[in-house]
Design a protein around this motif. Structure first.
Motif, short mmCIF file in Angstrom:
data_model
loop_
_atom_site.label_atom_id
_atom_site.label_comp_id
_atom_site.label_asym_id
_atom_site.label_seq_id
_atom_site.Cartn_x
_atom_site.Cartn_y
_atom_site.Cartn_z
N ARG A 57 0.88 -1.17 0.00
CA ARG A 57 0.00 0.00 0.00
C ARG A 57 0.91 1.21 0.00
N ARG A 58 0.73 2.03 -1.02
CA ARG A 58 1.49 3.28 -1.13
C ARG A 58 0.50 4.43 -1.01
N VAL A 59 0.88 5.42 -0.25
CA VAL A 59 0.09 6.66 -0.22
C VAL A 59 1.07 7.77 -0.56
N LEU A 60 0.71 8.53 -1.60
CA LEU A 60 1.57 9.58 -2.13
C LEU A 60 0.89 10.93 -1.93
N PHE A 61 1.63 11.88 -1.40
CA PHE A 61 1.11 13.19 -1.05
C PHE A 61 1.77 14.26 -1.91
N PRO A 62 0.99 15.04 -2.65
CA PRO A 62 1.59 16.11 -3.45
C PRO A 62 2.10 17.24 -2.57
N LEU A 63 3.30 17.72 -2.88
CA LEU A 63 3.88 18.88 -2.21
C LEU A 63 4.22 19.92 -3.27
N ALA A 64 3.98 21.19 -2.97
CA ALA A 64 4.22 22.25 -3.94
C ALA A 64 4.75 23.49 -3.23
N ALA A 65 5.94 23.90 -3.58
CA ALA A 65 6.54 25.09 -2.95
C ALA A 65 5.68 26.32 -3.16
N ASP A 66 5.03 26.41 -4.32
CA ASP A 66 4.18 27.57 -4.62
C ASP A 66 2.71 27.32 -4.28
N GLY A 67 2.40 26.15 -3.71
CA GLY A 67 1.03 25.82 -3.34
C GLY A 67 0.20 25.25 -4.48
N ARG A 68 0.76 25.25 -5.71
CA ARG A 68 -0.01 24.79 -6.88
C ARG A 68 0.71 23.73 -7.71
N THR A 69 1.96 23.97 -8.06
CA THR A 69 2.70 23.10 -8.97
C THR A 69 3.47 22.06 -8.16
N VAL A 70 3.09 20.80 -8.29
CA VAL A 70 3.71 19.73 -7.50
C VAL A 70 5.18 19.60 -7.92
N ASP A 71 6.09 19.79 -6.95
CA ASP A 71 7.52 19.69 -7.21
C ASP A 71 8.19 18.61 -6.36
N MET A 72 7.40 18.00 -5.49
CA MET A 72 7.92 16.93 -4.64
C MET A 72 6.75 16.05 -4.22
N ILE A 73 7.06 14.79 -3.95
CA ILE A 73 6.06 13.84 -3.48
C ILE A 73 6.54 13.25 -2.16
N LEU A 74 5.71 13.34 -1.15
CA LEU A 74 5.93 12.67 0.13
C LEU A 74 5.20 11.34 0.02
N PHE A 75 5.82 10.24 0.47
CA PHE A 75 5.11 8.97 0.38
C PHE A 75 5.38 8.10 1.59
N ILE A 76 4.46 7.16 1.80
CA ILE A 76 4.60 6.14 2.84
C ILE A 76 4.18 4.82 2.22
N ASN A 77 4.92 3.77 2.54
CA ASN A 77 4.60 2.43 2.06
C ASN A 77 4.36 1.51 3.24
N VAL A 78 3.38 0.62 3.11
CA VAL A 78 3.17 -0.46 4.08
C VAL A 78 3.22 -1.75 3.28
N PHE A 79 4.04 -2.69 3.73
CA PHE A 79 4.21 -3.97 3.05
C PHE A 79 3.56 -5.07 3.87
N ARG A 80 2.81 -5.95 3.19
CA ARG A 80 2.15 -7.07 3.87
C ARG A 80 2.46 -8.37 3.13
N SER A 81 2.52 -9.43 3.91
CA SER A 81 2.75 -10.76 3.33
C SER A 81 1.42 -11.34 2.84
#
Length: 191
Positions: free
Chosen positions: A132-156
């Motif tokens: 399970r990946r959750v990706l969060f848009p980040l934007a220095a100017d509040g509009r144009t996404v220039d970075m992605i914050l993410f978290i992963n959870v791995f399950r068997s």
């Protein structure tokens, strides 16, 4: 889609969001300004220390034509068996798996809310891993996404969360893309 009868059925099928992910979603939302997306400057690692091993940052390059791993938490490094910090996604994530990740990362560029992707990968040794990946848009100017914050959870296959190997256990990747025999995305949705 609001009011869509299938939406209720989807919620019954899709596993619930893990507490760790819920906390990061709430944190990201608390940083979102009235007029736009939070930027990297709004994310303070000292406010989420217990999440740091599980999260990473991806730089958006060339308007989304390329992506580079800026930072990966220690849990992610242990799962992958190496640290991808500073490496371009297109150079290290290959074949269908690489194409899937690039498509997923590009989907975040137009998002105004977190993107959840649930995937399952089968390996040649017949093991499989759910991610399970959750990706969060980040934007220095509040509009144009220039970075992605993410978290992963791995399950068997038994729905147990995959934990990093302990000291003394053999090293090497627990998630080795070269051993993937098949993979498919189960869901992609905004939360």
């Amino acid at each position: 889609m609001e009011g869509d009868a299938s939406a209720g059925r989807l919620e019954e099928i899709v596993p619930p969001i893990e507490d760790r992910i819920e906390r990061l979603i709430a944190y990201w939302r608390s940083k979102k300004s009235a007029g736009g997306l939070p930027g990297r400057r709004d994310i303070d690692p000292t406010e989420i220390p217990d999440l740091l091993p599980h999260i990473g940052l991806i730089d958006v390059l060339e308007g989304g034509q390329a992506f580079r791993y800026r930072l990966l938490g220690t849990h992610l490094n242990n799962i992958f068996g190496e640290d991808f910090t500073g490496k371009d996604v297109g150079e290290i994530k290959l074949g269908d798996y690489g194409a899937f990740l690039l498509d997923l990362y590009r989907s975040v560029l137009t998002a105004t809310s977190p993107v959840v992707s649930d995937s399952v990968f089968e390996f040649r040794d017949k093991n499989f891993l759910k991610v399970r990946r959750v990706l969060f848009p980040l934007a220095a100017d509040g509009r144009t996404v220039d970075m992605i914050l993410f978290i992963n959870v791995f399950r068997s296959r038994y729905e147990e969360e995959v934990e990093p190997r302990k000291a003394g256990e053999p090293r090497g990747p627990m998630f080795d893309q070269t051993l993937i025999s098949s993979g498919r995305e189960l869901w992609r949705r905004h939360v």
